[in-house]
Design a protein around this motif. Structure first.
Motif, PDB file in Angstrom:
ATOM      1  N   LEU A 324      10.911   3.906  -8.049  1.00  0.00           N
ATOM      2  CA  LEU A 324       9.470   4.133  -8.009  1.00  0.00           C
ATOM      3  C   LEU A 324       8.674   2.848  -7.778  1.00  0.00           C
ATOM      4  CD1 LEU A 324       9.273   6.779 -10.867  1.00  0.00           C
ATOM      5  CD2 LEU A 324       9.209   7.186  -8.402  1.00  0.00           C
ATOM      6  N   PRO A 325       8.973   1.741  -8.463  1.00  0.00           N
ATOM      7  CA  PRO A 325       8.242   0.508  -8.167  1.00  0.00           C
ATOM      8  C   PRO A 325       8.443   0.013  -6.736  1.00  0.00           C
ATOM      9  CG  PRO A 325       9.292   0.356 -10.313  1.00  0.00           C
ATOM     10  CD  PRO A 325       9.828   1.594  -9.663  1.00  0.00           C
ATOM     11  N   MET A 326       9.674   0.063  -6.254  1.00  0.00           N
ATOM     12  CA  MET A 326       9.929  -0.394  -4.886  1.00  0.00           C
ATOM     13  C   MET A 326       9.247   0.522  -3.855  1.00  0.00           C
ATOM     14  SD  MET A 326      11.565  -3.138  -5.221  1.00  0.00           S
ATOM     15  CE  MET A 326      11.049  -3.501  -6.894  1.00  0.00           C
ATOM     16  N   ASN A 327       9.197   1.800  -4.186  1.00  0.00           N
ATOM     17  CA  ASN A 327       8.514   2.743  -3.302  1.00  0.00           C
ATOM     18  C   ASN A 327       7.014   2.472  -3.283  1.00  0.00           C
ATOM     19  OD1 ASN A 327       8.583   4.922  -1.520  1.00  0.00           O
ATOM     20  ND2 ASN A 327       9.807   6.153  -2.888  1.00  0.00           N
ATOM     21  N   LEU A 328       6.467   2.052  -4.406  1.00  0.00           N
ATOM     22  CA  LEU A 328       5.031   1.764  -4.484  1.00  0.00           C
ATOM     23  C   LEU A 328       4.642   0.624  -3.546  1.00  0.00           C
ATOM     24  CD1 LEU A 328       2.223   2.066  -5.736  1.00  0.00           C
ATOM     25  CD2 LEU A 328       2.958   0.519  -7.572  1.00  0.00           C
ATOM     26  N   SER A 397      11.115 -10.166  -9.305  1.00  0.00           N
ATOM     27  CA  SER A 397      11.034 -11.413 -10.067  1.00  0.00           C
ATOM     28  C   SER A 397      10.374 -11.201 -11.427  1.00  0.00           C
ATOM     29  CB  SER A 397      10.251 -12.463  -9.270  1.00  0.00           C
ATOM     30  OG  SER A 397      10.874 -12.737  -8.038  1.00  0.00           O
ATOM     31  N   LEU A 398       9.352 -10.337 -11.452  1.00  0.00           N
ATOM     32  CA  LEU A 398       8.576 -10.130 -12.674  1.00  0.00           C
ATOM     33  C   LEU A 398       9.024  -8.896 -13.456  1.00  0.00           C
ATOM     34  CD1 LEU A 398       5.034 -10.923 -11.199  1.00  0.00           C
ATOM     35  CD2 LEU A 398       6.565 -12.452 -12.456  1.00  0.00           C
ATOM     36  N   ALA A 399      10.086  -8.216 -12.962  1.00  0.00           N
ATOM     37  CA  ALA A 399      10.645  -7.031 -13.639  1.00  0.00           C
ATOM     38  C   ALA A 399       9.568  -5.981 -13.910  1.00  0.00           C
ATOM     39  CB  ALA A 399      11.342  -7.433 -14.934  1.00  0.00           C
ATOM     40  N   VAL A 400       8.845  -5.608 -12.862  1.00  0.00           N
ATOM     41  CA  VAL A 400       7.769  -4.618 -12.994  1.00  0.00           C
ATOM     42  C   VAL A 400       8.371  -3.239 -13.242  1.00  0.00           C
ATOM     43  CG1 VAL A 400       5.815  -3.527 -11.830  1.00  0.00           C
ATOM     44  CG2 VAL A 400       6.243  -5.981 -11.536  1.00  0.00           C
ATOM     45  N   LYS A 401       7.792  -2.500 -14.184  1.00  0.00           N
ATOM     46  CA  LYS A 401       8.339  -1.204 -14.592  1.00  0.00           C
ATOM     47  C   LYS A 401       7.262  -0.125 -14.495  1.00  0.00           C
ATOM     48  CE  LYS A 401      11.001  -3.655 -18.160  1.00  0.00           C
ATOM     49  NZ  LYS A 401      10.315  -4.953 -17.957  1.00  0.00           N
ATOM     50  N   THR A 402       7.688   1.123 -14.278  1.00  0.00           N
ATOM     51  CA  THR A 402       6.804   2.273 -14.399  1.00  0.00           C
ATOM     52  C   THR A 402       7.337   3.183 -15.490  1.00  0.00           C
ATOM     53  OG1 THR A 402       5.797   4.152 -13.238  1.00  0.00           O
ATOM     54  CG2 THR A 402       8.033   3.590 -12.626  1.00  0.00           C
ATOM     55  N   THR A 403       6.429   3.811 -16.219  1.00  0.00           N
ATOM     56  CA  THR A 403       6.843   4.603 -17.379  1.00  0.00           C
ATOM     57  C   THR A 403       6.931   6.091 -17.095  1.00  0.00           C
ATOM     58  OG1 THR A 403       4.528   4.772 -18.087  1.00  0.00           O
ATOM     59  CG2 THR A 403       5.837   2.936 -18.976  1.00  0.00           C
ATOM     60  N   ALA A 404       6.618   6.510 -15.873  1.00  0.00           N
ATOM     61  CA  ALA A 404       6.647   7.940 -15.566  1.00  0.00           C
ATOM     62  C   ALA A 404       6.923   8.152 -14.088  1.00  0.00           C
ATOM     63  CB  ALA A 404       5.319   8.604 -15.941  1.00  0.00           C
ATOM     64  N   PHE A 424       1.131  -4.304 -16.031  1.00  0.00           N
ATOM     65  CA  PHE A 424       0.131  -3.774 -15.113  1.00  0.00           C
ATOM     66  C   PHE A 424      -0.412  -4.876 -14.207  1.00  0.00           C
ATOM     67  CE2 PHE A 424      -4.302  -2.583 -14.102  1.00  0.00           C
ATOM     68  CZ  PHE A 424      -4.047  -1.419 -13.393  1.00  0.00           C
ATOM     69  N   THR A 425      -0.660  -6.047 -14.767  1.00  0.00           N
ATOM     70  CA  THR A 425      -1.142  -7.187 -13.970  1.00  0.00           C
ATOM     71  C   THR A 425      -0.109  -7.582 -12.921  1.00  0.00           C
ATOM     72  OG1 THR A 425      -2.400  -8.013 -15.853  1.00  0.00           O
ATOM     73  CG2 THR A 425      -1.973  -9.562 -14.073  1.00  0.00           C
ATOM     74  N   TYR A 426       1.144  -7.611 -13.324  1.00  0.00           N
ATOM     75  CA  TYR A 426       2.215  -7.940 -12.379  1.00  0.00           C
ATOM     76  C   TYR A 426       2.289  -6.902 -11.257  1.00  0.00           C
ATOM     77  CZ  TYR A 426       3.893 -11.167 -15.999  1.00  0.00           C
ATOM     78  OH  TYR A 426       3.991 -12.182 -16.924  1.00  0.00           O
ATOM     79  N   ALA A 427       2.090  -5.642 -11.620  1.00  0.00           N
ATOM     80  CA  ALA A 427       2.127  -4.583 -10.604  1.00  0.00           C
ATOM     81  C   ALA A 427       1.012  -4.771  -9.589  1.00  0.00           C
ATOM     82  CB  ALA A 427       2.008  -3.216 -11.275  1.00  0.00           C
ATOM     83  N   LEU A 428      -0.179  -5.125 -10.061  1.00  0.00           N
ATOM     84  CA  LEU A 428      -1.305  -5.375  -9.154  1.00  0.00           C
ATOM     85  C   LEU A 428      -1.005  -6.559  -8.234  1.00  0.00           C
ATOM     86  CD1 LEU A 428      -4.445  -4.879 -11.449  1.00  0.00           C
ATOM     87  CD2 LEU A 428      -3.570  -3.357  -9.680  1.00  0.00           C
ATOM     88  N   ILE A 429      -0.407  -7.617  -8.798  1.00  0.00           N
ATOM     89  CA  ILE A 429      -0.076  -8.800  -7.990  1.00  0.00           C
ATOM     90  C   ILE A 429       0.901  -8.426  -6.880  1.00  0.00           C
ATOM     91  CG2 ILE A 429       1.087 -11.041  -8.019  1.00  0.00           C
ATOM     92  CD1 ILE A 429      -0.005 -11.432 -10.868  1.00  0.00           C
TER      93      ILE A 429
END
Length: 630
Positions: A324-328, A397-404, A424-429
């Protein structure tokens, strides 16, 4: 009415209802399992208004519709309600192992995505409410909302059981019973309390939690499909309604609890451990590769292969770090590339198409953008891959995660809110990096604008009309146009061939030749206008404007290209007498195919008459075969 007509035409062009063994849809595509893939008229489907494109992928035939896919599917479902469901069994035999895996996973998860995505977005809304102080995590309102968001995932085996039963062509009610057995309180509570295994007549039943799991029930329903079909065969029909479900459950349920479900649970957790470890040890590299390759993974349908590990990760860890994060970031990159096309394009049609696909891309619906804009223009697609790779490297690098689980677009961003974390900040970056890189690369690389579609045809004898050029000549030849024989052989009456498409001159006037040599020669000076993927037929256009189809043999599309060797390529200029195609005449005959070759003037309507030769034996490039008279 438009949706009904579009659905009707799609059914017809994929070979009719009898050629469709299974059908479903995802967010943008109609998906089919076809009994005979060769019957799908890809080029004609691609030219339909309301269709973005079509392709074969992972054992499926996919028709990309876009936002209206659910409406089209509803009409399609009405028209296919009486189709023969037994065709599903016939179709499964022709898929390879990898294609079968992708096809099964896609067929199981696609129908339940609306429920999964809706619940995932509720979880994101809950996170926003907590951040803004509107709801406390200790409040009753939060607890109720949590029920709304978690119910689908807790009872996910029930949903999977239904779609798996449809995919494996077995009884849905029995499949749901298996899911109920897995989630029965005695088993769930026993696993939570750490109790030892139960005993069934000496058979050990381990107590595991199967809530939110997917592999145990998929494997269980697969076993059910075989057991139930076997029992149905040995039980007399008069007793089937009583003893078939009884024996099916008595055999399947113990095997499921004792062996199948524990194995499935182990595999799901094992997949989760592998992918989590990959990002833990090589986060930037893994993110770069996954973020960059995600558009290609989605196009081929391989992203469904990651679903089991994604759900396993959400179940065990409460988050997903990979799919999901990579797809985003890949989807945000795709939206940026489309914006670049919108800014840089000089054609109003391209700008209009880019604008119409831009907003859906931001919300995670990228197929219209990929097929309609970036992939067609090529360089913007490359830019989106680079942007996705850059954003993926940041996420890794920042290990961004999604919870759903939710559609990977801007509406999914609240699912990246984690208390006491910068997630959330890392996800925006990461999203901003992906967006800027993709937009910049699109503007730097540029692109050449064109209007032609990029998805090619795979025609057979029943669709040979796709070889007819769609544009009508504005200027007719003033002198009779001569066509020389493309083969050495004996003339046959075209009305006697076994293919009604040719014998009834549905495609135009022409002749049939029984070849005695396996070489096709150019019958005039002109251009190769169309080549089939299987090389059994080709379209030619003469310098005089004659449009000719040469179709070697009857039903030879089933050879799938074997016995044929193309000596020219599409759009290549040809001269009279030039060898353009070789075929193994003896091998084709040995395989039981009629080698009679049709030579048809597909634009016969543009001429007063097409006069055919009276000779019985013709020589290539020397015998005059036909004359088109204005």
């Amino acid at each position: 009415m438009e949706n009904r007509e579009l659905a009707k035409k799609i059914i017809s062009l994929v070979g009719g209802g009898d050629n469709i063994s299974q059908h479903w849809h995802c967010i943008t595509r109609l998906r089919f399992n076809l009994v005979e893939d060769e019957k799908a008229k890809i080029e004609e489907i691609n030219q339909m208004e309301g269709v973005i494109g079509s392709q074969f992928s992972g054992g499926q035939f996919q028709v990309i519709i876009g936002a209206k896919v659910a409406d089209i599917y509803e009409e399609l479902e009405k028209q296919l309600i009486h189709k023969n469901e037994n065709l599903a069994l016939k179709n499964k035999k022709k898929l390879g192992f990898v294609d079968t895996i992708f096809d099964v996973i896609s067929g199981i998860f696609t129908p339940i995505l609306p429920a999964i995505v809706g619940s995932g977005l509720i979880k994101g809304i809950m996170a926003l409410f907590v951040v803004f102080g509107w709801v406390s995590t200790d409040s009753s309102s939060y607890a109720v909302l949590n029920i709304f968001s978690d119910a689908v995932f807790y009872f996910l085996p029930f949903l999977v059981a239904i779609t798996a039963a449809r995919k494996f062509n077995t009884k849905e009610s029995l499949a749901v019973v298996l899911a109920a057995i897995l989630l029965y309180p005695t088993i769930v509570n026993g696993a939570a309390d750490g109790l030892g295994p139960m005993n069934l007549f000496g058979l050990s039943i381990p107590l595991n939690s199967y809530t939110s799991s997917v592999l145990p029930i998929i494997l269980g329903v697969l076993l059910l499909s075989y057991v139930n079909k076997w029992i149905d065969k040995i039980i007399p029909k008069s007793l089937n309604i009583v003893f078939s479900p009884l024996l099916t459950l008595l055999i399947t349920a113990p095997l499921l609890l004792a062996f199948i479900a524990p194995i499935g649970n182990f595999l799901g957790k094992y997949l989760e451990v592998i992918f989590t470890a990959m990002f833990d040890t090589a986060g930037p590299i893994a993110g770069l590769l996954m973020g960059g390759l995600m558009p290609i993974i989605v196009i081929t349908g391989m992203h469904y292969a990651f679903f089991p590990s994604t759900f396993a990760s959400l179940q065990k860890l409460g988050y997903d770090i990979m799919l999901l994060p990579m797809n985003l970031v890949a989807n945000i990159s795709q939206a940026a590339a489309v914006l670049g096309v919108l800014i840089k394009s000089k054609k109003s049609t391209t700008k209009s198409l880019a604008f119409s696909t831009l907003i859906p891309a931001f919300f995670g619906i990228t197929e219209p953008a990929i097929y309609g804009v970036t992939l067609r223009l090529k360089k913007p697609f490359y830019a989106s891959v680079i942007g996705g790779a850059a954003g993926g490297a940041v996420f890794g690098s920042l290990a961004v995660k999604t919870t759903a689980f939710s559609i990977p677009g801007i509406t999914a961003l609240p699912t990246y809110i984690i208390s006491n974390s910068n997630n959330f900040t890392y996800a925006l970056i990461g999203c901003i990096v992906s967006f800027i890189v993709s937009l910049s690369m699109t503007l730097i690389l540029g692109f050449e604008e064109e209007d032609s579609k990029t998805i090619k045809d795979n025609p057979d004898k029943t669709q040979a009309t796709t070889l007819i050029p769609t544009e009508t000549k504005e200027v007719l030849p003033k002198q009779p146009a001569e066509i020389y024989s493309p083969l050495e052989g004996d003339i046959r009456d075209v009305s006697s061939v076994s293919d009604a498409t040719f014998s009834k001159q549905k495609m135009g006037k022409g002749v049939a030749i029984f070849p005695i040599e396996g070489i096709v020669y150019a019958p005039f000076n002109g251009t190769i206008s169309t080549m089939t993927r299987t090389n059994h037929a080709l379209g030619l256009t003469s310098d005089d404007g004659v449009e000719l189809l040469i179709h070697v043999g009857i039903d030879t599309v089933k050879l799938k290209g074997s016995c044929f060797e193309a000596l020219v390529s599409e759009n290549e200029k040809i001269k009279t007498g030039q060898p353009i195609l070789k075929f193994d005449l003896k091998e084709i005959e040995n395989r039981g195919f009629d080698v009679t070759t049709m030579v048809i003037v597909t634009n016969s309507f543009e001429y007063l008459d097409v006069i055919t030769t009276e000779e019985q034996r013709v020589e290539p490039a020397t015998s005059k075969l036909m004359m088109c008279v204005q």
